[in-house]
Motif scaffolding. Sequence first.
Motif, mmCIF file in Angstrom:
data_model
loop_
_atom_site.group_PDB
_atom_site.id
_atom_site.type_symbol
_atom_site.label_atom_id
_atom_site.label_comp_id
_atom_site.label_asym_id
_atom_site.label_seq_id
_atom_site.Cartn_x
_atom_site.Cartn_y
_atom_site.Cartn_z
ATOM 1 N N LYS A 120 -3.837 0.633 -8.913
ATOM 2 C CA LYS A 120 -2.655 1.466 -9.220
ATOM 3 C C LYS A 120 -2.412 2.590 -8.272
ATOM 4 O O LYS A 120 -1.173 3.065 -8.143
ATOM 5 C CB LYS A 120 -2.617 1.705 -10.813
ATOM 6 N N HIS A 121 -3.459 3.288 -8.052
ATOM 7 C CA HIS A 121 -3.328 4.738 -7.383
ATOM 8 C C HIS A 121 -3.038 4.658 -5.930
ATOM 9 O O HIS A 121 -3.216 5.553 -5.254
ATOM 10 C CB HIS A 121 -4.596 5.479 -7.975
ATOM 11 N N LEU A 122 -3.283 3.209 -5.426
ATOM 12 C CA LEU A 122 -3.126 3.044 -3.831
ATOM 13 C C LEU A 122 -1.854 2.338 -3.609
ATOM 14 O O LEU A 122 -1.731 1.925 -2.464
ATOM 15 C CB LEU A 122 -4.503 2.357 -3.387
ATOM 16 N N SER A 123 -1.012 1.993 -4.547
ATOM 17 C CA SER A 123 0.171 1.159 -4.496
ATOM 18 C C SER A 123 1.441 1.901 -4.363
ATOM 19 O O SER A 123 1.684 2.949 -5.056
ATOM 20 C CB SER A 123 0.115 0.283 -5.390
ATOM 21 N N ALA A 124 2.457 1.136 -3.908
ATOM 22 C CA ALA A 124 3.636 1.767 -3.855
ATOM 23 C C ALA A 124 4.756 1.155 -5.029
ATOM 24 O O ALA A 124 5.800 1.570 -5.247
ATOM 25 C CB ALA A 124 4.648 1.674 -2.505
ATOM 26 N N VAL A 125 4.205 0.173 -5.763
ATOM 27 C CA VAL A 125 4.828 -0.460 -6.597
ATOM 28 C C VAL A 125 4.093 -0.725 -7.887
ATOM 29 O O VAL A 125 4.674 -0.657 -9.110
ATOM 30 C CB VAL A 125 5.214 -1.891 -6.066
ATOM 31 N N LYS A 126 2.829 -0.757 -8.088
ATOM 32 C CA LYS A 126 1.955 -0.851 -9.335
ATOM 33 C C LYS A 126 1.900 0.439 -9.882
ATOM 34 O O LYS A 126 2.320 1.647 -9.564
ATOM 35 C CB LYS A 126 0.850 -1.501 -8.955
ATOM 36 N N GLY A 127 1.376 0.392 -11.156
ATOM 37 C CA GLY A 127 1.028 1.537 -12.021
ATOM 38 C C GLY A 127 2.384 2.150 -12.335
ATOM 39 O O GLY A 127 2.808 3.387 -12.560
ATOM 40 N N GLY A 128 3.349 1.403 -12.691
ATOM 41 C CA GLY A 128 4.847 1.588 -13.347
ATOM 42 C C GLY A 128 5.788 2.322 -12.210
ATOM 43 O O GLY A 128 6.932 2.704 -12.568
ATOM 44 N N ASP A 160 -5.255 13.543 -3.966
ATOM 45 C CA ASP A 160 -4.048 14.260 -3.994
ATOM 46 C C ASP A 160 -3.408 14.156 -5.359
ATOM 47 O O ASP A 160 -2.557 13.046 -5.623
ATOM 48 C CB ASP A 160 -3.067 13.482 -2.750
ATOM 49 N N PRO A 161 -3.143 15.311 -5.872
ATOM 50 C CA PRO A 161 -2.503 15.534 -7.309
ATOM 51 C C PRO A 161 -1.107 14.732 -7.129
ATOM 52 O O PRO A 161 -0.610 14.396 -7.962
ATOM 53 C CB PRO A 161 -2.530 16.809 -7.646
ATOM 54 N N ALA A 162 -0.391 14.618 -5.882
ATOM 55 C CA ALA A 162 0.948 14.050 -5.838
ATOM 56 C C ALA A 162 0.829 12.642 -5.737
ATOM 57 O O ALA A 162 2.122 12.106 -6.301
ATOM 58 C CB ALA A 162 1.442 14.636 -4.469
ATOM 59 N N ALA A 163 -0.246 12.063 -5.974
ATOM 60 C CA ALA A 163 -0.084 10.640 -5.599
ATOM 61 C C ALA A 163 -0.652 9.936 -6.976
ATOM 62 O O ALA A 163 -0.765 8.904 -7.320
ATOM 63 C CB ALA A 163 -1.500 10.024 -4.808
ATOM 64 N N GLU A 164 -0.491 10.836 -7.967
ATOM 65 C CA GLU A 164 -0.772 10.551 -9.647
ATOM 66 C C GLU A 164 0.271 9.571 -10.095
ATOM 67 O O GLU A 164 1.415 9.282 -9.540
ATOM 68 C CB GLU A 164 -0.968 11.700 -10.702
ATOM 69 N N PRO A 182 0.744 -1.166 -0.071
ATOM 70 C CA PRO A 182 -0.025 0.106 0.196
ATOM 71 C C PRO A 182 0.986 1.076 -0.055
ATOM 72 O O PRO A 182 1.925 1.297 0.498
ATOM 73 C CB PRO A 182 -0.687 -0.039 1.107
ATOM 74 N N ALA A 183 0.251 2.346 -0.705
ATOM 75 C CA ALA A 183 1.128 3.520 -0.772
ATOM 76 C C ALA A 183 1.143 4.150 0.668
ATOM 77 O O ALA A 183 0.368 3.908 1.694
ATOM 78 C CB ALA A 183 0.372 4.635 -1.692
ATOM 79 N N GLU A 184 2.003 4.912 0.942
ATOM 80 C CA GLU A 184 2.016 5.753 2.088
ATOM 81 C C GLU A 184 0.944 6.412 2.648
ATOM 82 O O GLU A 184 0.007 6.931 2.039
ATOM 83 C CB GLU A 184 3.408 6.842 2.254
ATOM 84 N N GLY A 185 0.561 6.016 4.225
ATOM 85 C CA GLY A 185 -0.791 6.459 4.699
ATOM 86 C C GLY A 185 -1.876 5.594 4.552
ATOM 87 O O GLY A 185 -2.817 5.871 5.379
ATOM 88 N N ILE A 186 -1.767 4.374 3.579
ATOM 89 C CA ILE A 186 -2.969 3.557 3.683
ATOM 90 C C ILE A 186 -2.606 2.282 4.292
ATOM 91 O O ILE A 186 -1.243 1.680 4.160
ATOM 92 C CB ILE A 186 -3.234 3.357 2.182
ATOM 93 N N THR A 187 -3.341 1.676 5.123
ATOM 94 C CA THR A 187 -2.906 0.293 5.832
ATOM 95 C C THR A 187 -3.382 -0.854 4.928
ATOM 96 O O THR A 187 -4.254 -0.582 3.829
ATOM 97 C CB THR A 187 -3.616 0.211 7.110
ATOM 98 N N LEU A 188 -2.915 -1.871 5.204
ATOM 99 C CA LEU A 188 -3.219 -3.185 4.448
ATOM 100 C C LEU A 188 -4.555 -3.680 4.721
ATOM 101 O O LEU A 188 -5.488 -4.013 3.756
ATOM 102 C CB LEU A 188 -2.138 -4.153 4.862
ATOM 103 N N ALA A 210 -8.583 7.636 4.427
ATOM 104 C CA ALA A 210 -6.994 7.735 4.034
ATOM 105 C C ALA A 210 -6.989 7.238 2.583
ATOM 106 O O ALA A 210 -6.266 8.078 2.016
ATOM 107 C CB ALA A 210 -5.984 6.782 4.852
ATOM 108 N N ILE A 211 -7.908 6.588 2.063
ATOM 109 C CA ILE A 211 -7.818 6.260 0.700
ATOM 110 C C ILE A 211 -8.458 7.493 -0.016
ATOM 111 O O ILE A 211 -8.159 7.904 -1.077
ATOM 112 C CB ILE A 211 -8.603 4.840 0.398
ATOM 113 N N ALA A 212 -9.644 8.004 0.496
ATOM 114 C CA ALA A 212 -10.318 9.108 -0.216
ATOM 115 C C ALA A 212 -9.446 10.427 -0.274
ATOM 116 O O ALA A 212 -9.321 11.002 -1.344
ATOM 117 C CB ALA A 212 -11.435 9.501 0.650
#
Length: 367
Positions: free
Chosen positions: A110-118, A181-185, A79-85, A174-176
């Motif tokens: 992809k938008h909730l991941s630290a590794v997916k979406g490139g 957050d534009p920085a999370a694109e 999960p991306a920073e700030g989101i729990t499993l 947290a997910i919302a």
Amino acid sequence: MARAVEDHWQGPLSGLVVTRYGHCVPTRRIEVVEAAHPVPDAAGEHAAGRMMDLLAGVGADDLVLCLISGGGSALLARPAEGITLAEKQALTGALLRSGAAIGEINCVRKHLSAVKGGRLAALAAPARLVTLAISDVPGDNPSVIASGPTVADPTTLAEARAVLARYGIAPPPAIAARLNDPAAETPKSLPPGEYRLIATPQRSLEAAALVAARAGLMPLLLGDALEGEAREMARVMAGIVKSIRAHQQPVPMPAVILSGGEATVTIRGQGKGGPNAEFALALALALKDTQGVEAIACDTDGIDGSEDNAGAVITPDTAERARALGLNLESYLNQNDSYGFFNTLGDLVKCGPTLTNVNDFRAVLVR
């Protein structure tokens, strides 16, 4: 895939892969760990974190070889920073129950991941990056296969928010916040890399068509891109069957209708069963008064959804045997209990892990 690389690789080699529980094979130099699918777990989260750590030390003289196949969206779960499993698990479960298409689900993932979406590719720079992929998605879009960890992502935060709104899914705060957050694109451009598709659903269907033709059957290949509700797909397939039987159109009998793609199920009942078994149950219901039809519907990885079956078969006497046992096809379908129905009949397909994954496979024999 890891063992095939080991068998053909010359020179130094090390690495880590994550696969589904029960799908591991012995390897010598590449470590294999197992995790949960389709809802991620802590083992997958830990494996993704270890992969990120491995990439932290690569340089311009290194080769990073990524082996990607269907299921990676759940297995590579960081999960991306700030989101729990737990938050990601709950959202994934809601999406899987909603009937959303795989592309829609992966857009959100992809938008909730630290590794997916490139993002995995971004971590691999400046090393040379080569991806070998087995496709399990309609259209073989690299950005959808395993949620595209090594390719730029064309989807947007706004599209991810729209998916959740479309299916009435309210995300936790947290997910919302991340989806706003534009920085999370996700990355829209990445350093050059090489991407090869080594197996695809369309190739598997074409191979099946050749087998059918050799057996004296006329193959009708509907392609690998069928998507939508399993029961709706079954109604359309039943219409084609009836046309073949009544008019010898669009192909003459004996014929076999072959199709792939990704069926989905909107869960409203309390039963068990994945999209392939639900397709088979809906087809049996739609053809209950039609003679001479047999069919198989399976997920090619050997697991239909989250149960222990790959799918199910129907035979010319499925409806008759069901009536003799007091099984009402429509009631089982309304309860989304295709597993219970075909388990009672003894018509589940249980083959265990196939160790490949080229999406759904359906064959309907008409004679």
